[in-house]
Structures are given as structure tokens and as C-alpha cells.
Design an enzyme around this catalytic site. Structure first.
Site, PDB file in Angstrom:
ATOM      1  N   SER A 205       0.839  -1.187   0.000  1.00 14.67           N
ATOM      2  CA  SER A 205       0.000   0.000   0.000  1.00 14.67           C
ATOM      3  C   SER A 205       0.885   1.252   0.000  1.00 14.67           C
ATOM      4  O   SER A 205       1.665   1.444  -0.923  1.00 14.67           O
ATOM      5  CB  SER A 205      -0.962  -0.037   1.195  1.00 14.67           C
ATOM      6  OG  SER A 205      -1.949   0.961   1.087  1.00 14.67           O
ATOM      7  N   GLU A 333      -9.049  -4.402  -5.152  1.00 14.99           N
ATOM      8  CA  GLU A 333      -8.398  -3.478  -4.221  1.00 14.99           C
ATOM      9  C   GLU A 333      -9.386  -2.516  -3.565  1.00 14.99           C
ATOM     10  O   GLU A 333      -9.292  -2.212  -2.384  1.00 14.99           O
ATOM     11  CB  GLU A 333      -7.328  -2.663  -4.963  1.00 14.99           C
ATOM     12  CG  GLU A 333      -6.123  -3.462  -5.410  1.00 14.99           C
ATOM     13  CD  GLU A 333      -5.142  -3.721  -4.292  1.00 14.99           C
ATOM     14  OE1 GLU A 333      -5.356  -3.217  -3.181  1.00 14.99           O
ATOM     15  OE2 GLU A 333      -4.158  -4.445  -4.535  1.00 14.99           O
ATOM     16  N   HIS A 426      -7.923  -5.107  -0.686  1.00 15.48           N
ATOM     17  CA  HIS A 426      -6.671  -4.443  -0.358  1.00 15.48           C
ATOM     18  C   HIS A 426      -6.090  -4.961   0.960  1.00 15.48           C
ATOM     19  O   HIS A 426      -6.781  -4.994   1.981  1.00 15.48           O
ATOM     20  CB  HIS A 426      -6.921  -2.938  -0.254  1.00 15.48           C
ATOM     21  CG  HIS A 426      -5.701  -2.105  -0.055  1.00 15.48           C
ATOM     22  ND1 HIS A 426      -4.793  -1.877  -1.051  1.00 15.48           N
ATOM     23  CD2 HIS A 426      -5.237  -1.441   1.040  1.00 15.48           C
ATOM     24  CE1 HIS A 426      -3.825  -1.097  -0.595  1.00 15.48           C
ATOM     25  NE2 HIS A 426      -4.069  -0.821   0.667  1.00 15.48           N
TER      26      HIS A 426
END
Length: 516
Positions: A205, A333, A426
Site C-alpha cells: 500500500s 483493491e 486491499h
């Protein structure tokens, strides 16, 4: 402290001589650990908003058996931050080292893996999961390093416009912290049995964004030799005119919080409490997605010096560090980014603002891949692909012209996670990779099954990541990515390689955002 008895002979092995002094670690669960090691000087007081300073040496033996303070952050803000009982503050520039607890040939050095945590550059720390990294050390015999760096307004807003001769401000503070940590690894990791010439930098991330950005930072050249970028928002790096607007808005918010409309901005920023700066950061990140859809105010800035150009341009032109790269994303995501985490281009207003900047024919083409947009879940998938998937594709595409690249897509998800509509969302791949299924989140997500699946996937991912750290290639059966075949490893119950998956979607994005 360790639950195992440590002999006097072993205790001496846990003492390590660094340039700045001697530290003592602890033996636990079959590994050796040193925690809270300073890699730079204090970042508060006169050093607030300044580039990291050298470590202050100490006398005697420094106890490095417990975690160091984490960066200042809110526990309940835009994202969930460190709980209140964990010490935090500006003096947070510390790192942790894990090494195998087994005899070794002192002339044979181990590969090193340096992990940069995510959290939107606003929350997170090197101790998010206390056992993170241990599975990699036990599985592959690597030396594992994790680090804290400045977050939020203290690390990722560009206040250089408010610099004065008496109070200068530097840019890209969190990024500079990461380079300082990598420099520390280069200078000291041999003392832990690590090879300073075999360093793999990886992150997820915001940590993935850090990896792709650092590959284009001149000061980081030669400090790492392989890279892994998981769910990287690789395009979240902005020009000074945009970041100056966010700085101005931040100062306005800060004035409102402290009730001060007269003090000059430099003094206000220099004297505000760290907790107040964190609160102002949270307010800014709530406003920014609607004022500038598709962007985030907490990001590196193209300052022309430390970060001289847009990373995607550097990748295109071969000015990024030409090292092997694994890069990829998860299948969905954006599905995680709802509620207070809704910071992506996922609302009708934000999507319309982005569509307004694109050719009409491109809007029709992209909409065909997100049926029902701007309604959810199509809007969440659009926002996730805009921020994570398509920028990662572009990094892989451009870097493959100059260095080896391997691309993946993580498709697996436990049944409960699918029932919740999240699917392979995610951050989900972090649980199998780090063998994080024994915590409350890992146990909760596998209540309806999937534990064995994730255990199996985790073992495979660790093998690929570790082999890559050792050799620069993850697996002979995982083909390299290039612009012709676009070979992608699909990580699932049964792994497979697909050539140019989501081909039509990729082509639609190419017309929709040609500047990426």
C-alpha cells in the site's frame, strides 16, 4: 522478554557493536530480535520538519529488547491507528532487526529484507503485527528489518513554502527517513549477519508507493538491490503547486483547531502539539478526496531535488534504479475503501470529476468494464483500479524495458470475506504472506473456512519472496513480464499464469488516463 532461558554465552551473542554504540537483543521463539534501534537522531523540537539527523551515540549497552515509539497518529481517524497504550511521538525513527537463532558461518552473509509498512502515510508502524517477519526469517534464513518513519503532517505534507531563515522546512520527510534507514542497514547490517549487497526492499500500500518512489530517488541509489511493491499507489506523487494547496489548507485547519489566526504559519507549525497536527491531518484527508478527486494529500512531492521527477516518468525513461522488481495488486483493491476509509475515487461526485477530464469516447469504454458505475460495487472497483491496479501495470510495463519484472494478481479470499462482498481486497495478501492467521483478524476471517488455503498460499508466497531476495528471480516457472506477453501470475487456490489478463480493461484505461 523471552520465555526461554538465555545462557551467558548466548547473551554475549545478542550484544552487537554498532557505529553508535552497543545494543542488546533477545532470543525468542527460535529467532534473535533487536527492537527500537535508532537509525537517526530525534525528529522533534528544532528538528521538526527537517531532514533526519545522524544517530546520537550512547555509552554502555543500550537495551533493544522492546519496541521503540511509533510515529504520532490518531487511533480513530481516517484509518485505525496505533492503540493508546503504544508509546508514540516525534522521536520515532527506530527500526527492528530479526535474524535466525542458529549457528552460521561468519563469512557467509544472509540476504536482507527491509519492509516498509502501509497505512496511507497517516497510520501504521513496524509493530502492527508483533510477529510479522518471523515466518520469513524461519522459512528462509534471511535477516528481516522493519522500520518506523514520520507520518501525516509531520512526514508527508510539504511545508517548504513556509520556510524562514530561522525556521527552515525540508520536503519529503518520511521518504528521507526511509533513505536514512536504508543507509543504516547498509552501514550496520553486517553486524547481524546480513549482506549489505543483497538487500530487498518491499512494502504494501503506502509502503508499496514508497518502494516504487525510492527506486527513483537518487539518494537511495545502491542501498537496495531488489524490490517488491504490493498494491502500490505508484502514481500518488504530486507536483509542488498541488502540495502547496494542501499545505495552505492544513494551516487553515490548524488555526481553527488551536484558535489562533495571527501567529505566522512557520511558528504555528513548529509549536503545535504533535497530537494536534495529527488531528489536523485527519481533517485534511477527509476533505481532500472531494476537493481533488483521485488524489491524496499525504504523498511524496516532486521537489526537483530529493525527488527530481515523477516516478512514472523515471521508469519510462530508464532513470529508475535498474533492479529486479516484483509488483502486483489484489483482484478487488477498492472493495475495502468504504465508510470512514472512503478516500478513493468511489463516489458519484468524484467519479464525475475524473470523467470530466477525459475524452468522451474513453468514458464510454471505461464504463463498460464497471457496469452500474457510479453505483457500488462498480464504483469501488473503479476507484481501486484507478489508484492501485492500473498504476502498477504502468510501472511494470515501463520498468520491464530496462530491468526484469514479475507481475502478480492475488485472487484468493476466505468464504467469509467473499460473503462480506470484499473478495480479494486491499491488504488481504498480507495475512498469508506473513503467516498472520493466528491473530484475531486472521482467525475471524477464516471462521467459515479458508485457513488451510491461506496457509498453503502463504508458504508459496514466502518461497517466491525469499528466493527472489536470494537470487533476484522468484521462480523459473513464473515468467517475466514484458509489454508483448504481459505474463501475470494469478495467486489462488491453484496458481496459474495468464497472458495479459484484463486485456480489454487495460486498453480502456490506457485511453482513459493516457498521462499515466
Amino acid at each position: 522478554m523471552s520465555r526461554f532461558a538465555v545462557s551467558a554465552e548466548h547473551a554475549s551473542e545478542l550484544e552487537v557493536q554498532l557505529d553508535s554504540g552497543i545494543i542488546r537483543g533477545v532470543a525468542e521463539r527460535g529467532i534473535r530480535a533487536w527492537r527500537g534501534i535508532p537509525y537517526a537522531g530525534p525528529a522533534g523540537g528544532e528538528n521538526r520538519f527537517r531532514a533526519p539527523t545522524p544517530v546520537v551515540p550512547w555509552q554502555g549497552v543500550r537495551d533493544c529488547t522492546t519496541w521503540g515509539p511509533v510515529a504520532t497518529q490518531l487511533h480513530k481517524g481516517q484509518f485505525v491507528g496505533a492503540p493508546p497504550h503504544i508509546p508514540q511521538g516525534e522521536d520515532c525513527l527506530n527500526l527492528n532487526v530479526l535474524a535466525p537463532d542458529e549457528p552460521r558461518d561468519p563469512d557467509v552473509l544472509r540476504p536482507v529484507m527491509v519492509f516498509i509498512h502501509g497505512g496511507g502515510y497517516s497510520v501504521g508502524s513496524s509493530r502492527e503485527e508483533p510477529r510479522r517477519g518471523e515466518a520469513l526469517v524461519r522459512s528462509g534464513g534471511v535477516v528481516y528489518v522493519s522500520l518506523n518513519y514520520r507520518l501525516g503532517g509531520l512526514g508527508y505534507l510539504d511545508f517548504t513554502r513556509y520556510s524562514t531563515p530561522g525556521r527552515p522546512f525540508d520536503s519529503n520527510l518520511g521518504l528521507r527517513d526511509q533513505v536514512a534507514a536504508l543507509r543504516w542497514v547498509h552501514d550496520n547490517i553486517r553486524s547481524f549477519g546480513g549482506d549489505p549487497d543483497a538487500v530487498t526492499l518491499f512494502g504494501e500500500s503506502a509502503g508499496g508507493n514508497a518502494v516504487t518512489t525510492l527506486m527513483t530517488v537518487p539518494a537511495a541509489t545502491g542501498l537496495f538491490h531488489r524490490a517488491i511493491a504490493q498494491s502500490a499507489s505508484a502514481n500518488a506523487v504530486y507536483a509542488p503547486d498541488i502540495t502547496a494547496t494542501w499545505a495552505r489548507e492544513f494551516v487553515e485547519i490548524l488555526r481553527g483547531l488551536v484558535g489562533d489566526t495571527t501567529t505566522d504559519a512557520a511558528t504555528l507549525l513548529a509549536t503545535a502539539k504533535p497530537e494536534t497536527l495529527a488531528l489536523a491531518t485527519s481533517h485534511l484527508t477527509l476533505l481532500a478526496p472531494d476537493r481533488a478527486p483521485g488524489t491524496t494529500p499525504l504523498c511524496p512531492v516532486i521537489d526537483g531535488d530529493f525527488l527530481p521527477e515523477r516516478p512514472l516518468d523515471a521508469f519510462r525513461d530508464g532513470r529508475a534504479e535498474p533492479i529486479p522488481l516484483i509488483i502486483g495488486t489484489n483482484a478487488r483493491e477498492g472493495s475495502l475503501f468504504s465508510g470512514r476509509m472512503d478516500i478513493l475515487a468511489t463516489t458519484p461526485e468524484r467519479i464525475r470529476a475524473i470523467f470530466a477530464k477525459t475524452p468522451p469516447e474513453a468514458r464510454l469504454a471505461i464504463s463498460a468494464h464497471y457496469p452500474g458505475i457510479p453505483d457500488r460495487p462498480a464504483a469501488l472497483d473503479f476507484g481501486g483500479d484507478y489508484s492501485f491496479w492500473y498504476p502498477s501495470v504502468k510501472v511494470a510495463e515501463k520498468h520491464s524495458r530496462h530491468a526484469p519484472v514479475w507481475f502478480y494478481r492475488f485472487d484468493a479470499a476466505p468464504p467469509l470475506v467473499r460473503r462480506l462482498g470484499l473478495d480479494a481486497t486491499h491488504g488481504l495478501e498480507m495475512y498469508p504472506l506473513f503467516d498472520g492467521l493466528n491473530g484475531w483478524m486472521g482467525r475471524g476471517m477464516t471462521l467459515l473456512g479458508g485457513r488451510r488455503l491461506f496457509k498453503s498460499i502463504g508458504a508459496r508466497m514466502r518461497r517466491w519472496w525469499l528466493t527472489f531476495a536470494e537470487t533476484g528471480e522468484p521462480d523459473p516457472e513464473w515468467p517475466r513480464y514484458d509489454e508483448k506477453t504481459r505474463a501475470t501470475l494469478i495467486i489462488d487456490k491453484a496458481d496459474r499464469v495468464e497472458l495479459d489478463p484484463w486485456r480489454a480493461r487495460r486498453r480502456a484505461w490506457r485511453a482513459f488516463v493516457p498521462h499515466i
